[in-house]
Design an enzyme around this catalytic site. Structure first.
Site, PDB file in Angstrom:
ATOM      1  N   GLN A  31      44.107  48.599  53.875  1.00  8.48           N
ATOM      2  CA  GLN A  31      43.294  47.435  54.205  1.00  8.48           C
ATOM      3  C   GLN A  31      44.025  46.483  55.143  1.00  8.48           C
ATOM      4  O   GLN A  31      45.220  46.613  55.369  1.00  8.48           O
ATOM      5  CB  GLN A  31      42.917  46.693  52.914  1.00  8.48           C
ATOM      6  CG  GLN A  31      44.140  46.304  52.072  1.00  8.48           C
ATOM      7  CD  GLN A  31      43.864  46.269  50.581  1.00  8.48           C
ATOM      8  OE1 GLN A  31      42.715  46.130  50.168  1.00  8.48           O
ATOM      9  NE2 GLN A  31      44.892  46.373  49.762  1.00  8.48           N
ATOM     10  N   ASP A  86      49.103  40.810  43.873  1.00  4.16           N
ATOM     11  CA  ASP A  86      49.672  39.482  44.186  1.00  4.16           C
ATOM     12  C   ASP A  86      50.539  38.952  43.047  1.00  4.16           C
ATOM     13  O   ASP A  86      51.396  38.110  43.255  1.00  4.16           O
ATOM     14  CB  ASP A  86      48.541  38.498  44.527  1.00  4.16           C
ATOM     15  CG  ASP A  86      47.458  38.469  43.459  1.00  4.16           C
ATOM     16  OD1 ASP A  86      47.686  37.890  42.392  1.00  4.16           O
ATOM     17  OD2 ASP A  86      46.370  39.051  43.699  1.00  4.16           O
ATOM     18  N   GLU A 105      49.102  49.096  41.336  1.00  3.24           N
ATOM     19  CA  GLU A 105      48.554  48.570  42.589  1.00  3.24           C
ATOM     20  C   GLU A 105      48.617  49.698  43.624  1.00  3.24           C
ATOM     21  O   GLU A 105      49.672  50.285  43.831  1.00  3.24           O
ATOM     22  CB  GLU A 105      49.392  47.355  43.031  1.00  3.24           C
ATOM     23  CG  GLU A 105      49.180  46.891  44.456  1.00  3.24           C
ATOM     24  CD  GLU A 105      47.746  46.453  44.748  1.00  3.24           C
ATOM     25  OE1 GLU A 105      47.255  45.526  44.098  1.00  3.24           O
ATOM     26  OE2 GLU A 105      47.125  47.053  45.659  1.00  3.24           O
ATOM     27  N   ASP A 136      46.869  54.937  42.478  1.00  2.60           N
ATOM     28  CA  ASP A 136      45.450  54.633  42.341  1.00  2.60           C
ATOM     29  C   ASP A 136      45.142  54.434  40.855  1.00  2.60           C
ATOM     30  O   ASP A 136      45.375  55.332  40.044  1.00  2.60           O
ATOM     31  CB  ASP A 136      44.648  55.807  42.914  1.00  2.60           C
ATOM     32  CG  ASP A 136      43.161  55.511  42.949  1.00  2.60           C
ATOM     33  OD1 ASP A 136      42.728  54.515  42.320  1.00  2.60           O
ATOM     34  OD2 ASP A 136      42.429  56.265  43.603  1.00  2.60           O
ATOM     35  N   GLY A 137      44.624  53.263  40.501  1.00  3.53           N
ATOM     36  CA  GLY A 137      44.300  52.942  39.106  1.00  3.53           C
ATOM     37  C   GLY A 137      43.343  53.945  38.475  1.00  3.53           C
ATOM     38  O   GLY A 137      43.390  54.190  37.263  1.00  3.53           O
ATOM     39  N   ASP A 153      41.865  43.686  37.876  1.00  6.33           N
ATOM     40  CA  ASP A 153      41.981  42.558  38.816  1.00  6.33           C
ATOM     41  C   ASP A 153      41.758  43.120  40.225  1.00  6.33           C
ATOM     42  O   ASP A 153      42.680  43.195  41.028  1.00  6.33           O
ATOM     43  CB  ASP A 153      43.384  41.950  38.649  1.00  6.33           C
ATOM     44  CG  ASP A 153      43.599  40.717  39.512  1.00  6.33           C
ATOM     45  OD1 ASP A 153      42.654  40.279  40.182  1.00  6.33           O
ATOM     46  OD2 ASP A 153      44.730  40.207  39.507  1.00  6.33           O
ATOM     47  N   SER A 154      40.534  43.505  40.486  1.00  2.00           N
ATOM     48  CA  SER A 154      40.247  44.280  41.693  1.00  2.00           C
ATOM     49  C   SER A 154      39.656  43.419  42.802  1.00  2.00           C
ATOM     50  O   SER A 154      39.291  42.266  42.597  1.00  2.00           O
ATOM     51  CB  SER A 154      39.236  45.376  41.352  1.00  2.00           C
ATOM     52  OG  SER A 154      37.976  44.779  41.110  1.00  2.00           O
ATOM     53  N   THR A 155      39.520  44.032  43.961  1.00  2.00           N
ATOM     54  CA  THR A 155      38.733  43.435  45.036  1.00  2.00           C
ATOM     55  C   THR A 155      37.263  43.787  44.801  1.00  2.00           C
ATOM     56  O   THR A 155      36.904  44.319  43.750  1.00  2.00           O
ATOM     57  CB  THR A 155      39.212  43.975  46.399  1.00  2.00           C
ATOM     58  OG1 THR A 155      39.187  45.402  46.337  1.00  2.00           O
ATOM     59  CG2 THR A 155      40.625  43.540  46.712  1.00  2.00           C
ATOM     60  N   PRO A 160      38.688  50.215  48.884  1.00  2.00           N
ATOM     61  CA  PRO A 160      39.541  50.905  47.907  1.00  2.00           C
ATOM     62  C   PRO A 160      39.182  50.675  46.443  1.00  2.00           C
ATOM     63  O   PRO A 160      39.549  51.476  45.588  1.00  2.00           O
ATOM     64  CB  PRO A 160      40.954  50.365  48.218  1.00  2.00           C
ATOM     65  CG  PRO A 160      40.833  49.339  49.277  1.00  2.00           C
ATOM     66  CD  PRO A 160      39.448  49.377  49.824  1.00  2.00           C
TER      67      PRO A 160
END
Ligand code: AG3
Length: 274
Positions: A31, A86, A105, A136-137, A153-155, A160
């Site tokens: 990204q 983060d 992450e 990859d989770g 805690d994703s986007t 992704p």
């Protein structure tokens, strides 16, 4: 010249921050990662031009995604964070007497960017209780088990993180949790994405014995009103006694309101019961 960053929250709505300086911008394997110094919201981290956090209001999201499941569980010692590179969620989790925090992450560059530009957010990542996996989770939860609490805690569910919003993934999360395990996912805004919020709630309800949603006001996220969805295997979050330990030193979350967080604004309650 005036410098602005804007997130397109919909095709027709933008949230814009006046920028003092662009501190960093890169294209990682997964990204686009950017860091801005804003005029009014401190530092801003964006992924693919979507707001992930600002140093002015990040505590709201990170406290609410962490302390609500941790105190509902009451005795979590092994915790998994999926996404969250983060480090903000990890920082809050470390306020609890946990033995191990695993962070999965996919993008190492998010962690490195946060360590460099967001020391107040990433400060927990070097704690000896924390182990970081750059994987990859989706695959990770198929192979690793024994967690008391899992935090997603994703986007947004594009790019992704898409697979982190599927029923099959929730089933794998269920198996990765201990008998009294609890999961919480960030589940987007009911103001702009009602259909998505309803679908996530439905999908999680098909897997967990208890599924409860709660909200928080996050001024820099789309719609400002944000949802979190909790799935629980045996603990009923509405009746569970909340202990008064430890001292969390929070700015948004408060134990006095813990139970009431699950009382939804009527339009959200209606949305997910339709
Ligand atoms: N959480 C990001 C939530 C999604 C925000 N969406 C948006 N701005 N369109 C991950 C970052 C916080 N740890």
């Amino acid at each position: 010249m005036e410098l602005w960053f804007s997130e397109y929250q919909t095709k027709n709505v933008k949230l814009s921050f006046r920028i003092k300086e662009i501190l960093y911008a890169t294209q990682s394997e997964y990204q686009k990662i950017s860091v801005y110094e804003t005029e009014d919201f401190g530092r801003l981290l964006t992924l693919d031009d979507l707001v992930m956090l600002t140093t002015k209001d990040e505590y709201i999201y990170h406290e609410m995604i962490s302390h609500v499941p941790m105190l509902t569980h009451g005795n979590a010692s092994k915790v998994l964070v999926i996404g969250g590179g983060d480090g903000g969620t990890v920082r809050e989790l470390l306020k609890h007497p946990v033995k191990e925090v695993h962070l999965v992450e996919i993008d190492k560059e998010v962690v490195e960017t946060s360590k460099k530009y967001f020391p107040s957010v990433s400060c927990g990542l070097t704690d000896p209780r924390v182990k970081i996996f750059y994987e990859d989770g989706i695959e990770f939860v198929k192979k690793n088990k024994g967690y008391d609490v899992i935090i997603i805690d994703s986007t947004d569910p594009i790019g992704p993180a898409e697979g982190l919003f599927s029923t099959q993934f929730y089933k794998n999360v269920y198996s990765a949790l201990n008998e009294d395990g609890i999961v919480v996912a960030q589940t987007e805004t009911p103001i702009l994405l009602g259909d998505l919020v309803r679908k996530i709630y439905k999908d999680m309800s098909s897997v967990f014995a208890y599924t409860n949603m709660y909200t928080a006001v996050i001024p820099t996220y789309p719609g400002a009103l944000w949802t979190f969805t909790m799935g629980s295997k045996t603990i009923n979050p509405v009746t569970k006694e909340i202990s008064s330990m430890p001292n969390l030193d929070t700015k948004y979350y408060t134990r006095e309101l813990h139970k009431s967080y699950f009382i939804l604004p009527p339009f959200v309650g209606k949305l997910i019961s339709e």
